[in-house]
Design an enzyme around this catalytic site. Structure first.
Site, PDB file in Angstrom:
ATOM      1  N   THR A  61      -3.452  -5.044  12.241  1.00 28.12           N
ATOM      2  CA  THR A  61      -4.637  -5.887  12.441  1.00 28.12           C
ATOM      3  C   THR A  61      -4.272  -7.222  13.070  1.00 28.12           C
ATOM      4  OG1 THR A  61      -5.788  -4.848  10.618  1.00 28.12           O
ATOM      5  CG2 THR A  61      -6.524  -7.036  11.191  1.00 28.12           C
ATOM      6  N   TYR A 101     -13.005  -2.936  14.468  1.00 28.04           N
ATOM      7  CA  TYR A 101     -11.976  -3.386  15.409  1.00 28.04           C
ATOM      8  C   TYR A 101     -10.916  -2.303  15.516  1.00 28.04           C
ATOM      9  CZ  TYR A 101      -8.900  -4.191  11.443  1.00 28.04           C
ATOM     10  OH  TYR A 101      -8.131  -4.010  10.328  1.00 28.04           O
ATOM     11  N   THR A 130      -1.130  -4.391   7.432  1.00 27.75           N
ATOM     12  CA  THR A 130      -0.996  -4.650   5.995  1.00 27.75           C
ATOM     13  C   THR A 130      -0.932  -3.368   5.166  1.00 27.75           C
ATOM     14  OG1 THR A 130      -3.390  -4.796   5.700  1.00 27.75           O
ATOM     15  CG2 THR A 130      -2.207  -6.865   6.113  1.00 27.75           C
ATOM     16  N   ASP A 131      -1.425  -2.250   5.719  1.00 25.96           N
ATOM     17  CA  ASP A 131      -1.591  -1.049   4.887  1.00 25.96           C
ATOM     18  C   ASP A 131      -0.283  -0.530   4.298  1.00 25.96           C
ATOM     19  OD1 ASP A 131      -4.266  -1.217   5.321  1.00 25.96           O
ATOM     20  OD2 ASP A 131      -4.437   0.552   6.597  1.00 25.96           O
ATOM     21  N   LYS A 153      -0.095  -4.894  -2.047  1.00 26.89           N
ATOM     22  CA  LYS A 153      -1.419  -5.181  -1.488  1.00 26.89           C
ATOM     23  C   LYS A 153      -2.449  -4.950  -2.585  1.00 26.89           C
ATOM     24  CE  LYS A 153      -4.514  -4.299   2.376  1.00 26.89           C
ATOM     25  NZ  LYS A 153      -4.789  -3.610   3.645  1.00 26.89           N
ATOM     26  N   GLU A 155       7.888   7.666 -24.215  1.00 25.37           N
ATOM     27  CA  GLU A 155       7.297   8.938 -24.657  1.00 25.37           C
ATOM     28  C   GLU A 155       8.043  10.147 -24.086  1.00 25.37           C
ATOM     29  OE1 GLU A 155       2.891   9.241 -24.597  1.00 25.37           O
ATOM     30  OE2 GLU A 155       2.968   7.088 -24.214  1.00 25.37           O
TER      31      GLU A 155
HETATM   32  C1  SIN Z   1      -4.206  -4.073   8.579  1.00 20.10           C
HETATM   33  O1  SIN Z   1      -3.300  -4.435   9.307  1.00 20.10           O
HETATM   34  O2  SIN Z   1      -4.715  -4.873   7.766  1.00 20.10           O
HETATM   35  C2  SIN Z   1      -4.776  -2.692   8.559  1.00 20.10           C
HETATM   36  C3  SIN Z   1      -4.289  -1.806   9.627  1.00 20.10           C
HETATM   37  C4  SIN Z   1      -2.819  -1.549   9.567  1.00 20.10           C
HETATM   38  O3  SIN Z   1      -2.246  -1.526   8.479  1.00 20.10           O
HETATM   39  O4  SIN Z   1      -2.242  -1.360  10.629  1.00 20.10           O
END
Ligand code: SIN
Length: 363
Positions: free
Chosen positions: A47, A60, A126-127, A199, A320
């Site tokens: 992103t 996007y 971010t993924d 995340k 456990e």
């Molecule tokens: C992001 O960057 O927030 C989502 C898409 C990705 O991980 O490439």
């Protein structure tokens, strides 16, 4: 007149001294000393490089803009670092994979061997950013900083967060304070260690947290301020070496939940997995059907690591489940996705579950 000649003589001797000292410094070193730290930016997409049609609509496409465009939007970078950039990949991070990780680790290791290079920034979606950060934390062979930068909003959106995160990541990567801190994610002013980065929001800016250990520090007024070190083994202290590897042993993650069956454990074994991480309930628990299937997979030589789908707290031994009796490993602070990475690397070295357990205590 005599005074003028004496002053002239003193000036001349100072000048000769300065010229002499200068010539004592080898030419190679003089040319190699930039007045700002050299930071490489390896761009992989996400992103932070996304492009939307409008400033306000949510749609996007990630991984669209090139690294030069991202850097040109932040002229202030020139005040803090001499930046060199490379478009390493151009993907949404859900498409990140082991082959790209291996290439990335090798490229970063090569760059960090250059004496001139102070640090590396990796731009990323971010993924799966926390997975790449952890993989690099275990495979980069240098004390120099490696810092990940990302964004929750594309540069085309109102309130875009990528430029700030990228600027701060470059500041961090160029800083002597960041040496020895391992791989970090810099987002929303926080410096988060790769051993804890998670995340925690699908939408909010500042989507990353450090649920167990807290941030390593923060970026304030264009400087990193660290408040702690990670005591986990990482980077230069890591025993893992991927320099000769083109692939890693297959490891799958299987979730437990109310009513979970053995279906995916059987499927993973049939597909040839050499390891299975259980994203367990609670302290790494799983349904009786899954436990039996995991035990029989272990008897067939598949490594089993118990982790947890719970965000905070370790998955501990001696609870456990009798790990020693079954030959299982407890993941401690590695969540299922970090556990998968550590298990893949561990299996390049050993199949002994006690040795793998030792690694899970140390990394
Ligand atoms: C992001 O960057 O927030 C989502 C898409 C990705 O991980 O490439």
């Amino acid at each position: 007149m005599g005074q003028i000649w004496r002053a002239y003589g003193r000036l001349l001797s100072v000048w000769v001294l300065v010229a002499l000292c200068g010539s004592l410094v080898p030419e190679r070193l003089r040319a190699a000393e930039p007045d700002k730290p050299v930071v490489w930016v390896l761009a992989t997409g996400g992103t932070i490089a996304g492009q939307g049609e409008s400033q306000v609509a949510s749609a996007y496409k990630p991984g669209t803009l090139r690294v030069e465009t991202l850097l040109n939007a932040i002229p202030e970078i020139a005040e803090v670092a001499e930046v060199r950039a490379e478009q390493f990949a151009q993907i949404a991070s859900q498409d990140m994979d082991v082959a790209t990780w291996l290439r990335l680790a090798k490229r970063i290791n090569a760059l960090l061997q250059e004496p001139q290079v102070a640090g590396v920034v990796v731009t990323h979606g971010t993924d799966t950013q926390e997975e790449t950060a952890y993989f690099l934390n275990l495979t980069v062979k240098s004390e120099k900083p490696v810092v990940m930068a990302s964004a929750m909003r594309p540069p085309s959106a109102l309130g875009a967060d990528g430029a700030r995160n990228l600027y701060q990541a470059i500041v961090c990567a160029g800083s002597a304070q960041a040496v020895g801190q391992g791989v970090m994610i810099v987002m929303d002013d926080k410096i988060i260690g790769a051993d804890d980065a998670t995340k925690v929001s699908t939408l909010e800016a500042g989507a990353f947290q450090d649920p167990d250990f807290g941030p390593l520090g923060l970026i304030y007024n264009g400087r990193p301020i660290f408040s702690r070190h990670s005591l986990k083994r990482h980077t230069a202290q890591s025993e893992f070496d991927v320099s000769e590897l083109d692939s890693l042993p297959r490891v799958e993650v299987v979730s437990s939940y109310a009513g979970a069956t053995a279906l995916f454990i059987h499927a993973a074994v049939q597909a040839g997995a050499r390891g299975i991480v259980i994203a367990g309930v609670g302290n790494g628990n799983m349904s009786a059907e899954m436990l039996n299937a995991a035990a029989s997979a272990r008897e067939q030589g598949v490594a089993i690591v118990r982790s947890s789908r719970i965000m905070r707290g370790p998955t501990t031994q001696w609870n456990e489940v009798d790990d020693d009796a079954l030959g299982f490993v407890a993941s401690w602070y590695a969540n299922p996705y970090r556990a998968r990475i550590l298990l893949m690397l561990a299996l390049t070295q050993t199949e002994d579950y006690r040795e793998i357990q030792r690694m899970f205590r140390q990394y």
